[in-house]
Design a protein around this motif. Structure first.
Motif, PDB file in Angstrom:
ATOM      1  N   THR A 207     -11.995  27.456 -22.053  1.00 10.91           N
ATOM      2  CA  THR A 207     -11.809  28.255 -23.260  1.00 10.91           C
ATOM      3  C   THR A 207     -13.051  29.071 -23.586  1.00 10.91           C
TER       4      THR A 207
ATOM      5  N   LEU B 227      -5.177  32.359 -32.610  1.00 11.27           N
ATOM      6  CA  LEU B 227      -5.913  31.370 -31.837  1.00 11.27           C
ATOM      7  C   LEU B 227      -6.278  30.148 -32.689  1.00 11.27           C
TER       8      LEU B 227
ATOM      9  N   SER C 258      -4.852  26.354 -32.142  1.00 11.16           N
ATOM     10  CA  SER C 258      -5.783  25.260 -31.891  1.00 11.16           C
ATOM     11  C   SER C 258      -5.535  24.110 -32.854  1.00 11.16           C
TER      12      SER C 258
ATOM     13  N   SER D 139      -2.188  22.328 -32.023  1.00 10.86           N
ATOM     14  CA  SER D 139      -2.227  21.572 -30.766  1.00 10.86           C
ATOM     15  C   SER D 139      -2.811  20.184 -30.955  1.00 10.86           C
TER      16      SER D 139
END
Length: 202
Positions: free
Chosen positions: A175, A194, A198, A201
């Motif tokens: 990443t 993004l 994140s 997740s």
């Protein structure tokens, strides 16, 4: 695998890996209430003193497994993406990986390594080389590392644990590399997407 050679890091890891068992056994032995607090406090202190060494042994294994993908990823990552990041290669990799995992479950059952602290530095390095297969788009990183570990005689549970621990620095490095390449050109909306991805997740 170098099983017959004296590996000081591995020896230390094995010794420290048994510390928890001794710790629990002594706790159970301290039955009397007046002794229990003393035993617990003393053993907690021992664990706190030895824990950094125990963690260091695992960290060395993870760094050895991480090294191949850092080197090969930096050298060939962009080339592989350009050549193979397309629907047909990705589909082939997905299907092939599935077949390999099915075969692995049926064939690789003779495990000799059942604990993380029994994994040698050489085995960790080889597992890292197997992880490099996941540089091919569509290939499962965890599947590649678990397969590699099981080929080396690591049992399924320990292979999965090693793979998921290894995922943390590997994903962070990948990443970070992509962000260095493309992050400066991100729009505010892309950064927002993004960030949301994140958080979800986790």
């Amino acid at each position: 695998m170098g099983m017959g050679q004296k590996d000081p890091v591995r020896a230390r890891a094995v010794e420290l890996g048994r510390l928890k068992d001794c710790y629990e056994a002594l706790r159970r032995a301290a039955r009397a209430p007046q002794r229990r607090r003393f035993f617990a406090a003393a053993l907690d202190l021992v664990l706190i003193v030895c824990l950094p060494r125990m963690i260091a042994a695992i960290v060395f294994l993870i760094l050895a497994a991480l090294l191949p993908v850092l080197v090969l990823g930096a050298l060939f990552g962009d080339v592989i993406d350009k050549l193979l990041f397309a629907p047909i290669p990705v589909a082939i990799a997905l299907a092939g990986g599935g077949v390999v995992l099915i075969v692995m479950e049926r064939v690789l059952d003779a495990s000799r390594v059942r604990e993380l602290d029994d994994v040698s530095m050489r085995s960790a390095l080889v597992i890292g080389l197997f992880q490099c297969v996941a540089m091919i788009p569509g290939t499962s990183r965890s599947g590649a590392t678990i397969f590699g570990a099981m080929v080396l005689g690591v049992d399924r549970k320990t292979a999965a644990a090693f793979s998921f621990i290894l995922a943390i620095p590997t994903m962070a490095a990948a990443t970070g590399y992509k962000l260095i390449q493309n992050g400066l050109s991100f729009t505010g909306e892309q950064w927002g997407v993004l960030a949301v991805g994140s958080v979800v997740s986790f």
